[in-house]
Every structure is written in C-alpha cells, then in structure tokens.
Design a protein around this motif. Structure first.
Motif, PDB file in Angstrom:
ATOM      1  N   GLU A  88       0.845  -1.148   0.046  1.00 18.23           N
ATOM      2  CA  GLU A  88       0.040  -0.157   0.144  1.00 18.23           C
ATOM      3  C   GLU A  88       0.932   1.419  -0.167  1.00 18.23           C
ATOM      4  N   LYS A 101      -4.581   4.300  -0.771  1.00  8.65           N
ATOM      5  CA  LYS A 101      -5.703   3.942  -1.997  1.00  8.65           C
ATOM      6  C   LYS A 101      -4.866   3.040  -2.721  1.00  8.65           C
ATOM      7  N   THR A 102      -3.823   3.343  -3.285  1.00 10.05           N
ATOM      8  CA  THR A 102      -3.007   2.670  -4.341  1.00 10.05           C
ATOM      9  C   THR A 102      -2.577   1.335  -3.652  1.00 10.05           C
ATOM     10  N   GLU A 118      -3.902   7.043 -11.069  1.00  7.47           N
ATOM     11  CA  GLU A 118      -4.160   7.759  -9.648  1.00  7.47           C
ATOM     12  C   GLU A 118      -2.984   8.557  -9.168  1.00  7.47           C
TER      13      GLU A 118
END
Ligand code: PEP
Ligand code: MG
Length: 761
Positions: free
Chosen positions: A60, A74-75, A110
């Motif tokens: 993460e 998020k990624t 993103e």
C-alpha cells in the motif's frame, strides 16, 4: 577510507536529514511524511514514496512526496505486481533509467507517476521479512549511482526499525490506517519438549536486534575503525575455532567452523559492511542491515543447503555484534522483562544460569538436546524448555506474546484469544494435578507390595533447596557441585565453598545430601578457566580425570566438604570413574584430607560415606570389585547411556535415537543392581530417566530402591509407585530382558501393564 577518529567524518546529507526527521515525537504517519520529505530534498529527486505491506501481502502506498497525495492509502499493488511488487518479491534493489519501458511497469493513473523516468526501489527489510518498498523517482533518464543505492538501503533499514519499534510500544496504533508492520499473525511452531511445563509470557531474544536509537553514526570515521576492529576480533576468534583452540566450547563440527571462516573472510560480506557504515550507520546497525539482506535472500532460496547457511551467517553476525560491543556475554541479558520466554539458537548451561530466574519462565531453542546440561538445569529449576523449534528465530519479535506448551512441544506466537483461554484451562488443570501430588507429598513412596523407595532430588544450586520441602523429597541424591562454580565469576575459594556446602546441609536438615565432586569438562566449562582443545570432550579430560591429574582442585573441594559437614553426615561421590583403581586413588585423596583435618584438631563429620558414580560401561563390568572400596554406588544414567549406546547426549541427531528401556541397556542396569545387592552395597539411580514414571517403575522392578531426579519428577513418580505391584511388573518384564531379545524396547509392555493396573504415567 578514513581511519582517524579525531577527524570527524560527518554523516552524509541524507543521514543528517533522516536524523532530523527521526527527532520529532509525531505519529508514525507524520514520521513517514517527514522521511519522504527528507529523502527528496537530500537526494534531489522529485519523488520519494513508501509502500508498506499489508497483512494481505498487498503493498500500500503509505507516504509520498511527489506523487499525488490523494493516492496515499488508496493505491495497492498485488504481490509481485509492477516494479514495486518486484522489488518486494526479490528483496533486491531495482535501479532503472527508464522505468516506464520496463516490461513489469504497471501504470497507476491515480498517482500521476507517468512523467518520471528514473526509478530506484529498495526493499524495507527486517528479520528476513520484506515490510515494504522505498522508492525514489525523477524525470531525468539516469541510473542512480552506487552511493545513492547504498544511502537508500540505509534509510530503508532505519525506517523499518523505527516503525516496528513504534508499533511495539503501542503508542501509535491505528496511525497507519490498518497497516500492521509488526508480525501479528498467530503462528504455531512445534519442537521437542526437553523440560515439561506450560508458560505464558513475553518473547525475549538471547541475541537482541540493534536498538533503533543506536542506528545512525555520529562520526563515520569512528564507526569505520570500530567495524575493522570488530572484524579483526571476529576473524581471530573464528581462526581459533578452526584450529581447535576453542573446540570444547561448542559441539559444532569442524565443517561448520570452516563455513564460518569462509564467511568471516568473505570479501563481499566485509565490503557490504563497510559500505553500510560508509553510508552513515553505526557498525552494529551495518551488521544488522547486511544480515537482513542476507536473510531475505537466503530464506527465499529453494536450496535447503543455502537456507541452512543462514544460521551460520546469523551466528557470525551475532558474534560480530558482540565483538563490537566488547562483550563476551550475550547482550540479551539486559532488559529481561517479567515473565520472559527466552528465544535462542542454543544456550549453554552457564549462559542460562546468568539470567535472572525470577523473571525467566520459559525457553525456546532452535537446537538443544534432551540430556544437555541446559535441559537438566531447566528440569531442575522447573523452567519449561522446548528445543529444536526450527526457524522460529526468523519469526519471533521481541515483545511478542507467547504460549509455551512443553507438554506437546508447541510454541504459539501471538496466539488468538480462544487458544489462550484453552491454555489457561490447561494451566489450571496442571495446577489441580500439582495439588494432587501435594496431597501425597508427605506420604512415603511405598509400592503396593510394600517396597519403600527413596525419592531424592538432583540439585546444584542453593536456590534449589526449598524444592526439597516443596516436592517432599527424601534428600538430595545428586548435588552437582560444578554448577556453583559455573555461576561464579571467579573460582570459589575454600571458605566460599565451605559456606555453600554448609548452607546446602543446613537446607536439607536431617535429609541426606550426596555431594558429587566437580564434574567439569564436556559442556561444563568454567568462565574463568581456559578450555583445553579436544576432539571428543565427552570422552576426554573431564570429571575425576581432571581431579586426579590436577589434585589441588579436588583436594580443596574435599577439604571444604569435610569442614562444612563438621559434626554431621557427609556423603561424597566421584564422577566418571572408569576403573576401580581410579576410585581407589580418588578415595585415598579424600581420606588424606580427613586425616589432615583430624591432625589439625578440626571437628570431623560424624559419619562419612564415600561412593562412586557409575557412568561408564567399563565400571559396570567391575561393579562388584568397586563395591569392595565404595560405600555406595550411584548410577549416572545420562552418561552411562551415552557411552553404552555410543550416542552423544548433546548431539541432536543421535541423542534420542536409542531408548534406555532397550533390553540391552536394561540388562546392564539389572547387572549393576544385582552386583550391588550381592555385595550388600546400596545403589541408586541419579540420571534423568529416574524422573519419568515409566522408566522409574521399570528401574524399581529391576531392583533399584533409591531414585534421584529433577524436582518435576517426584510427584508423578511417587503417584506411579503408590499404584505399583513391583513383583508383578518384574514378572512381566523379566522374560523380555534376555540376551537374545529381539525387542527394540520394553516401553510398550510397561505402558500396557500400567493401563491394566491403573498406574498413572
Ligand atoms: C549422569 O551422567 O547421569 C549424571 C547424573 O551426571 P550429569 O548429568 O551431571 O553428567
Ligand atoms: Mg554424568
């Protein structure tokens, strides 16, 4: 390389920036943010990102400078996915000038990372595990130079230690939004129980990792000198091992020592250490960093030989850290918590006795053997010990909660609640069983057919004495005097020895105590005596052989024993006697001391008995002859079995290979019992087997009437004896113990008998 500590070589810019980032007391997340800021500024790169591994093994994005902040937490990258996943999987740095064209590049819109070409990713390693990946990126198409790679590896190490440490003290829980860096998954390992018992406690490492506070060098030149100095000391000690100088310190084979030497002189290893110091780490932290890198790689190796080499490297790294600390003792003794469960690769008896026993409640070893002296001490002092727990040191963290089940050999690390609850239940049941033993504690051990068996204690330290009352023992059948020598920093002087023996006799009151003279050699080494190099220390210059060749020590000990027992009953025996002549010679030395005390007008003991330990097959075949000279015989089964089966009691490959209840060994034991009976000389057994109910009742059926054992054996053995009809068992096993017996052991027959008779075993 700079070698003058007066010239202060300042740590590189990056290290100074990192030191600053570490100084605050913010949350873990804030620290990570400061780290990435410091990295981008010091390395003049556009992007620095930290990816941390979740329990699900995904990586993460946990902090970044340069990528979009909105992608943080998020990624996620699947294991092996993308360049970051690849770094984690291989545990190696990846240095690319043009990352987007790499086949493994995985574009994440993103994050906005498409504009960056160069990529350097290094694994964040700790204890052989990859905790995450640290990445720097920049727009220019260029490879990072070696120094930059080194620097980033160093930062990754500091990062790992800081985060794990924060996690451990629990202050920042939750700060990383569900990412847990410390091992949290419950795990169970299985080893062999060498000392029975259950314990719930906190993990403590015999060789602890370097504390994060000592990671960064104040002055690189000083650290460089320290490292070179440490390596020189390490090499000297390994050379000494290979040339045999220290061979008696360890049972490791020459082959292992040779491998050590190979590693100690390995230019790449030493080069890696130097580079790590040069990048701004302390010498200790450099050793730790290089160790982590090796661990991560070797643990992934499909080749079992390579994985086994990990142990050698670990040992070497530990030795180097000790050399750096200028300590001969393990640094693990510091900071032992209450209810500590100690984890070590192996532990010598003197090392064990150095620990604070009020705090130590259990021990787990990756190696060890049932009849090693460490195991004997654990049984004597009631500390559960599990050995041969392979690979456990790679998984355990300082401070982990541990359930140690030395009934089954299981070690539960970070156990789930239901397991803990069940464990408590079993601890309570054990408590109930102990109460049942307590109820028979003051009853004599008389069998159903009326044979009175003396149950005595094996002891060796003053702290063992209260156990006499606790267990309801009939005395001390074996007092291993060398233990008191092993825990002293200096050779105890005559007066000190006298005081100790007097206290032992005081503690025992009316109960008899059998003192064994020093049994040194083998694995019993005194810290203040130079070990003598020997190929086979167990059958080398040990015990009474030393006593006869260097009589001063024996003479002083006899003098101390005679003085301590003034006006009382003194029982003394000599260890490892091999021939009758040896016993005669040893006894003559003792008698001379009695005469000397008498001629000096000292008060003598009111009764003196001098016995022999029978622990060599040769003496077994001379048992009746030695009875002409000895007042009693005590069979030391640990050594007798080791020599009888030619199986080193400390060698894990062979120590459990033969069953002492084999008809052949029972024949020799019966021969000894019968020989003593014919000569009307009392005989007892004082090896470890006397403390196991199945073995104990078999020995009684063979004719032994006194058993001396670890304290934990007394309750169970007494319970078994109270339910035993000796004659019946004798009739059952006698036909099995014949010269032409084909049985591998009579154990199953005795167990069956116990089931039929309702004997608790
Ligand atoms: C034995 O050998 O059985 C014994 C009791 O002595 P130690 O274990 O101390 O060698
Ligand atoms: Mg012995």
């Amino acid at each position: 390389m700079s070698q003058d500590p007066n010239i202060v070589t300042r740590p590189p810019v990056l290290m100074r920036a990192i030191r600053k980032a570490m100084a605050g007391t913010e949350s873990v997340q804030e620290r990570l943010d400061h780290f990435v800021d410091a990295i981008t500024e010091a390395m003049t790169v556009k992007v620095a990102s930290i990816y941390l591994r979740r329990p699900s093994r995904e990586l993460e994005l946990s902090a970044t400078r340069g990528l979009k902040k909105s992608a943080v937490h998020k990624t996620l990258m699947a294991p092996g996915e993308g360049l970051v996943g690849h770094v984690a999987q291989t545990a190696r740095p990846l240095n690319l000038a043009e990352a987007p064209s790499h086949p493994l590049f995985s574009y994440r819109p993103e994050t906005g990372e498409d504009k960056y070409n160069s990529f350097l990713g290094v694994p964040i390693l700790r204890g052989g595990r990859t905790l995450g990946v640290l990445v720097v990126q920049s727009e220019a198409q260029r490879n990072f130079n070696e120094e930059e790679v080194e620097d980033l590896l160093t930062v990754a190490m500091v990062l790992a230690e800081i985060i794990i440490d924060d996690e451990r003290i629990g202050g920042q829980k939750g700060a990383l939004k569900g990412i847990t860096l410390a091992q949290t998954k419950p795990e169970t390992f299985n080893g062999k129980s060498f000392a029975d018992g259950l314990a719930q406690g906190i993990a403590h490492l015999h060789v602890p990792p370097v504390a994060p506070s000592n990671l960064l060098a104040e002055n690189i030149a000083t650290e460089e000198i320290r490292l070179e100095d440490g390596i020189a000391k390490l090499r000297a000690s390994v050379d000494a091992m290979v040339s045999g100088e220290a061979a008696s310190l360890s049972r490791a084979s020459k082959e292992i020592y040779e491998t050590y030497r190979m590693f100690a002189y390995d230019r790449r290893w030493v080069q890696r250490l130097r580079e790590a110091v040069h990048s701004g780490l302390t010498a200790e932290a450099a050793v730790e960093r290089v160790r982590n890198e090796h661990r991560a790689r070797l643990m992934k190796s499909p080749d079992p030989y390579m994985r086994a080499r990990l142990h050698d490297l670990e040992d070497l790294a530990n030795r180097l850290i000790r050399a750096l600390a200028g300590e001969s003792i393990s640094p693990g003794k510091k900071g032992l918590p209450q209810n500590a469960v100690l984890f070590a690769r192996d532990l010598g008896p003197a090392e064990l006795l150095d620990y604070d026993r009020d705090k130590l409640i259990g021990i787990v070893l990756e190696e060890g053997a049932h009849s090693s002296h460490t195991a004997i001490i654990c049984r004597a002092i009631g500390i559960p010990l599990i050995g041969r727990a392979e690979g456990i040191l790679d998984r355990i963290e300082v401070g982990d909660s541990v359930l140690l089940d030395a009934e089954t050999g299981d070690i539960h690390i970070r156990p789930v609640e239901s397991l803990t609850a069940n464990f408590h239940l079993r601890m309570n049941i054990r408590g109930e069983v102990a109460k049942a033993y307590e109820a028979v504690k003051n009853l004599p051990a008389v069998t159903r057919d009326g044979r009175h068996i003396a149950l005595q204690l094996n002891a060796g330290l003053l702290v063992d004495l209260p156990q006499l009352d606790m267990a309801g023992a009939d005395g001390i059948g074996l007092f291993r005097t060398e233990f008191q020598f092993m825990v002293s920093e200096f050779m105890p002087r005559l007066q000190e020895q006298t005081d100790i023996y007097r206290k032992v006799l005081d503690g025992a009151g009316q109960r008899p105590v059998t003192f064994r003279t020093l049994d040194l050699g083998g694995d019993k080494i005194l810290p203040y005596m130079d070990p003598v190099p020997e190929e086979n220390p167990a059958i080398g210059w040990r015990a009474i052989r030393i006593g006869l060749d260097r009589p001063a020590l024996l003479r002083y000990q006899c003098r101390a024993l005679i003085a301590a027992a003034a006006g009382r009953h003194l029982r003394v025996m000599f260890p490892m006697v091999t021939t009758v002549d040896e016993f005669i010679e040893a006894r003559a030395k003792f008698d001379r001391e009695v005469k000397r005390a008498s001629s000096l007008g000292k008060t003598l003991p009111n009764k003196i008995e001098v016995g022999v330990m029978l622990e060599t097959p040769s003496l077994a075949w001379s048992v009746r002859a030695v009875c002409d000279h000895a007042d009693f015989v005590s069979v030391g089964c640990n050594d007798l079995m080791q020599f009888f089966f030619a199986a080193d009691r400390d060698n894990i490959r062979v120590s459990d290979r033969y069953d002492p209840l084999h008809p052949a060994s029972l024949s020799i034991l019966r021969f000894i019992a019968e020989g003593c009976e014919m000569e009307n000389v009392p005989v007892s057994i004082c090896g470890e087997i006397a403390g196991r109910p199945v073995e104990a009742i078999t020995l009684v059926a063979l004719g032994f009437e006194a058993l001396s054992m670890p304290v934990t054996g007394i309750g169970p053995v007494k319970a078994a004896l109270l339910a035993l009809d000796t004659q019946k068992l004798k009739e059952r096993i006698t036909p099995l113990i014949t010269i032409d017996s084909r049985l591998p052991s009579v154990r199953e027959h005795v167990r069956e008998f116990c089931m039929e008779e309702g004997i608790p075993i």
